[in-house]
Write an enzyme that holds these catalytic residues in place. Structure first.
Site, mmCIF file in Angstrom:
data_model
loop_
_atom_site.group_PDB
_atom_site.id
_atom_site.type_symbol
_atom_site.label_atom_id
_atom_site.label_comp_id
_atom_site.label_asym_id
_atom_site.label_seq_id
_atom_site.Cartn_x
_atom_site.Cartn_y
_atom_site.Cartn_z
ATOM 1 C CB CYS A 43 -0.917 0.011 1.220
ATOM 2 S SG CYS A 43 -2.086 1.401 1.226
ATOM 3 C CG ASP A 45 -0.806 3.992 5.284
ATOM 4 O OD1 ASP A 45 0.081 4.519 5.986
ATOM 5 O OD2 ASP A 45 -2.005 3.931 5.626
ATOM 6 N NE ARG A 47 -0.839 4.920 8.731
ATOM 7 C CZ ARG A 47 -2.132 4.790 9.028
ATOM 8 N NH1 ARG A 47 -2.532 4.948 10.271
ATOM 9 N NH2 ARG A 47 -3.016 4.492 8.087
ATOM 10 C CG HIS A 99 -1.739 -1.245 5.827
ATOM 11 N ND1 HIS A 99 -2.342 -0.284 6.614
ATOM 12 C CD2 HIS A 99 -1.847 -0.799 4.560
ATOM 13 C CE1 HIS A 99 -2.766 0.698 5.846
ATOM 14 N NE2 HIS A 99 -2.488 0.417 4.593
ATOM 15 C CB CYS A 102 -5.825 -0.622 4.434
ATOM 16 S SG CYS A 102 -5.464 0.048 2.793
HETATM 17 CO CO CO Z 1 -3.487 1.174 2.986
#
Ligand code: CO
Length: 235
Positions: A43, A45, A47, A99, A102
């Protein structure tokens, strides 16, 4: 914690000095070649950064990221990355990494409108719809979201296996193993969802076994005392 842009460049200099101090000649060595063993499909993202999570340096992992780690059969971007990683770099493992928590999967689960990305997240909604009876049978939105994050990894791993790129590699006898993992934002740990595929004959058995294990895991708290024969528990 926001940083000024000038600070970022300063941080970069300190990082490069630190790496070079620990491993003299590291960067000049990378000039000659990259020989990563792994392709990470994760992803976007912030993080979930591939190298940091794996504790790997530049050169160790080839990375493709998009919102909700989706692998679409007509996505030239993802297909190009996969073909380059397999045909040119000879990566041995392709790891689809979802994750928990998400945002993309959450929006897909609840049909929340965000913008252009809604069209991209339609693919995750397809996953939701495919597993709707199972998801509807779970106790609460938190469990449903966790389950859909994992289901999305399973389905995208299946998509990886079904690409012409991976199929062609297997036909040539090239060793490429596909894996599905999920990452916990809350503890920084990766879990193997055990949808591990080494060749065309593994695809469906691995997918079915991983799906059955996933369904058992998420149903167990509620299903322990309730009727396991209910329609929701069977689907
Ligand atoms: Co995500």
């Amino acid at each position: 914690m926001p940083h000024r842009l000038r600070d970022l460049l300063e941080r970069n200099r300190r990082w490069a000095e630190g790496v070079e101090a620990e491993r003299p000649g590291f960067f000049t060595g990378l000039l000659q070649q990259q020989a990563p063993q792994y392709l990470w499909i994760g992803c976007a993202d912030s993080r979930v950064p591939a190298n940091e999570i794996l504790g790997l340096l530049p050169g160790d992992v080839f990375v493709h990221r998009n919102v909700a780690n989706v692998v679409v059969h007509s996505d030239l971007n993802a297909l190009s990355v996969m073909q380059y990683a397999i045909d040119q770099l000879h990566v041995r493992h392709i790891i689809v990494v979802g994750h928990y928590g998400c945002g993309g999967v959450t929006a897909a689960l609840h049909g929340r409108r965000i913008g252009i990305v809604d069209n991209w997240l339609r693919h995750v909604q397809d996953v939701r719809n495919k597993h709707r009876p199972f998801l509807d049978g779970l106790a609460g939105d938190d469990v449903r979201l966790q389950a859909l994050c994992e289901l999305n990894v399973l389905e995208q791993s299946l998509n990886v296996c079904e690409t012409t790129v991976v199929q062609d590699a297997w036909t040539r006898g090239q060793s490429v193993v596909v894996h599905g993992w999920v990452y916990g934002l809350h503890d920084g740990l990766l879990q193997d969802l055990e949808v591990t595929v080494r060749g065309p004959d593994d695809v469906l058995p691995a997918y079915r076994a991983a799906l059955a294990a996933l369904q058992r895991r998420h149903r167990e708290p509620a299903a322990a005392l309730s009727d396991r024969g209910s329609p929701a528990a069977r689907s």
